[in-house]
Design an enzyme around this catalytic site. Sequence first.
Site, PDB file in Angstrom:
ATOM      1  CE  LYS A   1      -3.611   2.148   2.493  1.00  0.00           C
ATOM      2  NZ  LYS A   1      -4.092   1.806   3.835  1.00  0.00           N
TER       3      LYS A   1
ATOM      4  CE  LYS B   1      -5.994   1.965  -0.742  1.00  0.00           C
ATOM      5  NZ  LYS B   1      -7.013   1.979   0.745  1.00  0.00           N
TER       6      LYS B   1
END
Length: 327
Positions: free
Chosen positions: A195, A248
């Site tokens: 992330k 992400k």
Amino acid sequence: MLFPDYRPRRLRQNKDFRRMIRETVLSADDLILPLFAINGKNVKNAIPSMPGHYQLSLDNLVKTAKDAYNLNIPAVMLFGIPDKKDSLGTEAYAKNGIVQRAARELKNKIPDLVVITDVCLCQYTDHGHCGVVEGNIIENDASLDLLARTALSHAKAGADMVAPSDMMDGRVTEIRNVLDENSLSHVPIMSYAAKYCSAYYGPFREAAHSAPQFGDRRTYQMDPANALEAIREVSMDVEEGADIIMVKPALPYLDVICRVRQEIDLPVAAYNVSGEYAMIKAAEKMGWIDGKKVMMETLTGIKRAGADMILTYFALEAAKDLLKKGE
């Protein structure tokens, strides 16, 4: 193979040929719909930067989830917006917290829908960070117990899968251990493994009221310049017991999705985040692009890069389009 012996256009000349040789096929099975749960009744608060998405009270949340289920979308991801916040994010792991109540309601009303819960503290802390804060430092190890308690409370409420998004080191091990110790070894973990500290999260932070009140998240989310580090992060989460790993955001990190897919043999998820959604919607509104075509090209590109599943705010719209086309 060279022209004139090889003519690639032969197999592009009609839609049936193109269908027959298509290498990447997108379907509703690939999609996960993020939902924002809020307390109250008959609440449907529009999110200005994310047209078509809302903060939903449980009655409206169930309606939207039923729409998704009826379009063959297999899963939703729950985010909660609590009534109150404090320094330790206690509403994140409260027995009757908003996500816990939402999970119970969804499993009661739509038992076959897969309910995934986001495990983090940022929506619940008054400082907006994803862990325990001491001074201006986000303390890693002190945060692990709270994250594990949050995951456990979600699983006890009926969540089919938990998804830690905090990026604290060691949280997958902590969550796996506490689930196993409480006879919940069947609950899988979808880890936000790579992330990035991204500028693409702005609309989400408006929707979830989760912007940090000081500083930023660079000390725990990944540097956008790094790809080898993503492989290390993902490998660590796999070793700690993650069942699915996630990259992400998606679009600026298609290279990372591809590398992870090549090196890791677990299912790979990608999050087509709020800023990616908002940009397409804004350009569509201005008449600069064909929104539907760009949506489908974007989702197909994410899958082509190697994602087995895509969390996307386009899920309902894309599933409807796929249903029309019979794909």
